[in-house]
Structure formats: structure tokens, C-alpha cells
Design an enzyme around this catalytic site. Structure first.
Site, PDB file in Angstrom:
ATOM      1  N   ASP A   1      -4.787  -0.984  -4.299  1.00 30.65           N
ATOM      2  CA  ASP A   1      -5.070  -2.020  -5.040  1.00 30.65           C
ATOM      3  C   ASP A   1      -6.391  -2.651  -5.174  1.00 30.65           C
ATOM      4  O   ASP A   1      -6.915  -3.052  -6.009  1.00 30.65           O
ATOM      5  CB  ASP A   1      -4.004  -3.109  -4.776  1.00 30.65           C
ATOM      6  CG  ASP A   1      -2.758  -2.955  -5.656  1.00 30.65           C
ATOM      7  OD1 ASP A   1      -2.528  -1.876  -6.331  1.00 30.65           O
ATOM      8  OD2 ASP A   1      -1.823  -3.863  -5.799  1.00 30.65           O
TER       9      ASP A   1
ATOM     10  N   LYS B   1      -4.228   3.518  11.646  1.00 34.21           N
ATOM     11  CA  LYS B   1      -4.550   2.752  12.757  1.00 34.21           C
ATOM     12  C   LYS B   1      -4.117   3.078  14.121  1.00 34.21           C
ATOM     13  O   LYS B   1      -3.211   2.685  14.561  1.00 34.21           O
ATOM     14  CB  LYS B   1      -4.156   1.311  12.326  1.00 34.21           C
ATOM     15  CG  LYS B   1      -5.114   0.455  11.540  1.00 34.21           C
ATOM     16  CD  LYS B   1      -4.452  -0.929  11.454  1.00 34.21           C
ATOM     17  CE  LYS B   1      -4.798  -1.926  12.552  1.00 34.21           C
ATOM     18  NZ  LYS B   1      -6.118  -2.007  12.942  1.00 34.21           N
TER      19      LYS B   1
ATOM     20  N   TYR C   1       8.290   2.117   4.328  1.00 33.35           N
ATOM     21  CA  TYR C   1       8.950   1.521   3.187  1.00 33.35           C
ATOM     22  C   TYR C   1      10.338   2.148   3.223  1.00 33.35           C
ATOM     23  O   TYR C   1      11.344   1.691   2.625  1.00 33.35           O
ATOM     24  CB  TYR C   1       8.275   1.641   1.902  1.00 33.35           C
ATOM     25  CG  TYR C   1       7.124   0.710   1.483  1.00 33.35           C
ATOM     26  CD1 TYR C   1       6.782  -0.073   2.506  1.00 33.35           C
ATOM     27  CD2 TYR C   1       6.234   1.000   0.467  1.00 33.35           C
ATOM     28  CE1 TYR C   1       5.546  -0.940   2.087  1.00 33.35           C
ATOM     29  CE2 TYR C   1       5.199   0.417   0.249  1.00 33.35           C
ATOM     30  CZ  TYR C   1       4.875  -0.644   1.001  1.00 33.35           C
ATOM     31  OH  TYR C   1       3.689  -1.416   0.906  1.00 33.35           O
TER      32      TYR C   1
END
Ligand code: NAD
Length: 370
Positions: free
Chosen positions: A254, A193, A142
């Protein structure tokens, strides 16, 4: 008796309504608790824009930096849809996070027995769930540079985001996770990952080193973030603390949120670096939900997410575990008695307003404290 300084920033919409119920809890603690709270109110978001044409003023930022904790409601709403981009309500929250260097976002997912029926998963999978997602909040894709969209001149464009992590950023967030686990069920699952991302390779390497160097006594495992997401809906109770980067944390928290039912139940904490002298961290506590313009001003908002965010302040900023447990028990008891705001209503439950929910929780605290 210790005195703690709180800056209350209710913000917009239901932010002001749910903050009113936190004030009720604070008043109870000031009368009956083992520490005193001094509170100041401030403006943020649309409310600050209306007064000062910015989403947060420098003066309010200075008060936030000086407070022992900031308790934040929610910002935004259609009224401010057309304000200049840099003054949009969300900019107030982003500035608080950035200027206070709040790199660790803690999001618990707790399923109260009384609400197990309102999860989208089967009752036996979520009943009694209590996990903590620790998300890195100030780094990763981000914020990484370059972050561009380039016109390639052949009718095509190219968008680039950059995932970047330095060793120190990984070390400090995983330490928060290991420290939390020691006070919970002593297990940390790190998700990345490493099979396809270099940042994942470094993440895994650094977490493994921190574990073997400093936290050997904590049970520890790696999971790939995609299979972790599957495990989270398949058998969430296998987890205690999950630590992950900004992007995966955004998504996984979430998912975890939905295990528990309603947005109106979900608290969060954002913590900064520990000051080695005072042993204190900068901290901001806020519900996960927004300003809910659709129900604002109607007395329908569920105050539990906001009250539980304040409970996190008691735990992580003020080490007031006894009081925190008392409020958690009061919330559970009120839900068990069938009191419900509209977002968590169920057959046979008694519908209550924001204020009635707050009053019932404080009344229950009174009973439990006797
Ligand atoms: P929202 O969280 O405000 O609302 C989503 C839905 O959940 C709505 O139907 C709302 O009524 C319901 N809801 C949320 N909190 C509730 C509560 N405590 N009790 C009962 N019901 C509740 O998200 P949105 O509608 O996408 O956004 C509304 C505004 O809030 C936008 O301006 C958005 O930018 C802002 N927002 C702010 C924050 C923040 O301040 N941290 C977070 C998310 C959204």
C-alpha cells in the site's frame, strides 16, 4: 495458434464498467494477436448474492479452477451491507484465493512519466519508478492459529494472533521473487524482522539458503521491514523485486501504491503453485481498487488498473510479452497525450470517461502495431 480460456468475473460497482474495457482489449487481440482468447462471464460478490444467495457458486468455482486465468473486477457495496457474514461479497474473492491456493501476490508499482506530478512524493523520486512487491498471501498472522480473544475475568481481555511460517511456504514465495527478478533488473530485497520475530529468523535463513542454492546469479539483500518502509519512501528506485510475508506485504504494497498516484492505476496478480506436468499456474488477475460505489454507474472509473491486470495475465500466464509491452506502451502514450479520467486529472488535461479511455488505448494499440 494457442487458445487460452479466461473466466471473467466483473463483480459489482465499477467492476463491470472497467471489465468492459478489458473486453475491448481482448477483442483487439483476438483480431490482431498471436493467440486466441475464449472468454466466459460469471457472477461474484453482490451480483452472485442477488442471483444465488452466495458470494460465489460451486459451479462458478469449478469454472475458475478449469480456466487458464481468472480476470476479476471488484466486489462489494452498501447494497450488501446486511447480508449474512458468510455470503458477504468479499467472501467470493477469499474463496477464490483459498480454493485456488493463490499464495503469491504480485503488485507492481509503476510511475508513468506523465503521472509523476500526481504522486505525493517529489517528481524526481518517483519518475520512472518500476518495482514489484511479492507478498505471501495464504500464510502468516492473518491465518495462523490460535487466533482468539479470551475474557480474562478481571475486566481484561486478551487477543492473540499467531504468526506462523513453514519452510516450504517461504521457499515457494521467494522462488517466485527470484524468477521474476531474473526477467527484470535481477535484484531481490527480502524484508522481515529477524531482530524481534522468530518467523523473521526462519524467513531470513530460508531465503538465504534458496539464494545460495538456486539463484546465486541474482543480486540479493535483506532489509528489516521497518527500515525498508522508510527506504521505500526515501529512495524507492533502489528496489527491483521486494519479497515479504503477508502482513508486511499488505502494508508495504500500500505504501508503494501511493508512490504512483491513483488507485485507479494499480494492477495485481495472484498466483498458485506451478503444475509440474503442464508448467501452468492457477492465476487470478485483479485491480487493487474496490467497487467504488461513490462513482459506480457514472462512467468515471479509470480502466487502466483493470487493463494492466489483464496485461499481467499476458505476461505471467501466457508469456505474451510482445502484446503486453504493446498495451503498456499504448497506456503510456494515451497518458502522455494528456487524456485523464477524473481520478488522475491535472491542469490542462482532457477529461475522458471510462469508455473513452478504453477506446483511446485500443486506438493507440492500433497505431503502435502498424
Ligand atoms: P475503493 O477502492 O472502491 O474506492 C476508494 C476510492 O478510490 C473511492 O473514492 C473511489 O471512487 C476511488 N477509486 C477506486 N478505484 C477507482 C478507479 N478505477 N477509478 C477512479 N477512482 C477509483 O475502496 P472503498 O471505497 O474502501 O470500498 C468500496 C467497496 O469496495 C467496499 O464494499 C469494499 O469492501 C470493496 N472493496 C473490494 C475490493 C476487491 O474487490 N478486491 C478491494 C477493496 C475494497
Amino acid at each position: 495458434m494457442a487458445t487460452h480460456k479466461l473466466l471473467l468475473l466483473p463483480g459489482d460497482g465499477i467492476g463491470t464498467e472497467v471489465m468492459g474495457e478489458v473486453k475491448r482489449v481482448i477483442a483487439w487481440l483476438n483480431k490482431n494477436g498471436t493467440a486466441k482468447f475464449e472468454t466466459e462471464d460469471g457472477l461474484v460478490g453482490g451480483a452472485s448474492y442477488d442471483a444465488d444467495k452466495v458470494a460465489i457458486t460451486d459451479a462458478t468455482m469449478a469454472r475458475a479452477q478449469a480456466a487458464d486465468a481468472v480476470i476479476f473486477g471488484a466486489v462489494g457495496g452498501p447494497k450488501w451491507a446486511d447480508v449474512p457474514y458468510e455470503a458477504r461479497p468479499e467472501a467470493g474473492l477469499l474463496r477464490l484465493r483459498k480454493d485456488m491456493a493463490l499464495f503469491a501476490n504480485l503488485r507492481p508499482a509503476i510511475c508513468y512519466p506523465a503521472l509523476a506530478e500526481s504522486s505525493s512524493l517529489k517528481k524526481e523520486i518517483v519518475e520512472g519508478l518500476d518495482i514489484m512487491i511479492v507478498r505471501e498471501l495464504t500464510g502468516g498472522v492473518y491465518f495462523g492459529e490460535p487466533k482468539t480473544i479470551t475474557d480474562l475475568g478481571n475486566g481484561q481481555k486478551r487477543a492473540i494472533d499467531t504468526q506462523v511460517y513453514d519452510t516450504y511456504e517461504i521457499e515457494r514465495i521467494v522462488r517466485v521473487a527470484f524468477e521474476l527478478a531474473k526477467k527484470r533488473r535481477n535484484k531481490v530485497t527480502s524484508m522481515e524482522k529477524h531482530n524481534v520475530m522468530k518467523s523473521g529468523v526462519l524467513w531470513k535463513e530460508v531465503v538465504t539458503q534458496v539464494h545460495s542454492r538456486e539463484y546465486k546469479d541474482v543480486q540479493f539483500e535483506h532489509q528489516l521491514a521497518d527500515s525498508g518502509a522508510m527506504q521505500l519512501v526515501k529512495y524507492p528506485k533502489q528496489f527491483d523485486v521486494i519479497v515479504t510475508d503477508n502482513l508486511f506485504g499488505d502494508i508495504l504494497s500500500d505504501i508503494a501504491a501511493m508512490l504512483t498516484g491513483s488507485l485507479g492505476m494499480l494492477p495485481s496478480a495472484s498466483l498458485g503453485e506451478m503444475d509440474p506436468k503442464t508448467k501452468k499456474r492457477k492465476a487470478l488477475y485483479e485491480p487493487v481498487h474496490g467497487s467504488a460505489p461513490d462513482i459506480a454507474g457514472k462512467g468515471m472509473a479509470n480502466p487502466v488498473a483493470m487493463i494492466s491486470s489483464f496485461v499481467m495475465a499476458l505476461r505471467y500466464s501466457f508469456d505474451m510479452q510482445k502484446e503486453a509491452d504493446l498495451i503498456d506502451q499504448a497506456v503510456a502514450a494515451v497518458l502522455a497525450k494528456g487524456l485523464r479520467t477524473a481520478d488522475i486529472k491535472s491542469d490542462g488535461a482532457k477529461m475522458v470517461s471510462t469508455q473513452q479511455m478504453g477506446e483511446a488505448i485500443v486506438a493507440e494499440m492500433d497505431t503502435l502495431a502498424k
